[in-house]
Design a protein around this motif. Structure first.
Motif, short mmCIF file in Angstrom:
data_model
loop_
_atom_site.label_atom_id
_atom_site.label_comp_id
_atom_site.label_asym_id
_atom_site.label_seq_id
_atom_site.Cartn_x
_atom_site.Cartn_y
_atom_site.Cartn_z
N THR A 170 73.15 -26.01 -58.80
CA THR A 170 74.39 -26.11 -59.58
C THR A 170 75.37 -25.01 -59.20
N ASP B 216 78.66 -26.62 -58.28
CA ASP B 216 79.55 -26.61 -59.45
C ASP B 216 80.27 -25.29 -59.60
N LEU C 154 74.00 -21.95 -64.21
CA LEU C 154 73.31 -22.90 -65.07
C LEU C 154 73.07 -22.31 -66.45
#
Length: 251
Positions: A146, A150, A154
């Motif tokens: 992630t 992203d 997390l």
């Protein structure tokens, strides 16, 4: 098995979401498009059934996308892994797609076959994620994955989402055969050159470095393909910059 699907408005577009998400995250983008859209949850995502490990993940995803088209031709929007599904669908069933919009497609086979330095650099960045999977440390894998895609730690996400993403890490590994090894033959000689619908590539200016390289390869292989960059956007641009994405899809 069949996918969970939902429709907003007339459902003019088919949208395919990224890994670890679900169809509902694309609703704001759908509402910004004329005619709305329909979307389905990929295997093991959202409200769709769990993925059957005895099946090929990419092949199942494409089969569900074809079913979601309902035999009707129309425009398709895919994001990240969903964009790789959309591209494979365009190769296998070109009669179903009138326009193709690929948002940051993670088709690493493109650079593995056509830009080796970019692929080697990507593998070096991804190696810690792969190592965590080999060690069956799914929590660590989720944390690293992630952060890579992203840009958000997390630990800062809601606990329920943290648990969900950790559970779904085997699905990331299941995608390797399709997006890295190209077991569907999308990059076989001549396949992409036969796509005759309009193709638009969209990425963020803050994209993971493999994405611009993948875009460059696709632009060289798909006749007439166009590319756009949304300033300030990262990998999750259809969620964070849905209005800008919609403006490029239907200006």
């Amino acid at each position: 098995m069949s996918a969970y699907t939902q429709t907003w408005g007339a459902g003019a577009f088919l949208m395919i979401h990224c890994a670890l998400a679900h169809s509902g995250v694309l609703r704001p983008l759908s509402e910004a498009l004329p005619g709305g859209a329909r979307a389905f949850d990929l295997p093991g995502h959202g409200r769709s059934p769990a993925w059957d490990p005895s099946s090929d993940y990419s092949e199942t995803s494409v089969r569900w996308a074809r079913a979601a088209m309902g035999g009707r031709a129309g425009p398709v929007i895919g994001h990240s892994y969903g964009a790789t599904v959309a591209l494979r669908l365009a190769v296998e069933a070109p009669e179903l797609i009138t326009e193709l919009y690929l948002l940051e497609p993670v088709f690493f086979a493109a650079i593995r076959l056509h830009d080796r330095p970019a692929y080697v650099a990507y593998l070096a960045r991804f190696e810690p994620v792969q190592a965590a999977f080999v060690q069956n440390d799914l929590a660590r894998m989720a944390e690293l994955f992630t952060a890579m895609w992203d840009g958000a730690p997390l630990a800062e996400l809601p606990p329920r989402f943290q648990k969900q993403v950790t559970r779904q890490m085997p699905l990331i590994a299941a995608q390797f055969d399709g997006i890295d090894r190209d077991n569907g033959g999308v990059f076989a000689p001549g396949k992409l050159s036969r796509i005759d619908c309009p193709v638009t590539l969209i990425r963020g200016s803050e994209a993971e470095p493999s994405i611009p390289a993948i875009h460059d390869v696709l632009l060289s292989l798909i006749p007439g393909a166009r590319a756009h960059v949304i300033e300030g956007a990262g990998h999750m641009l259809p969620i964070t910059h849905h209005r800008e994405v919609a403006a490029l899809i239907r200006p």
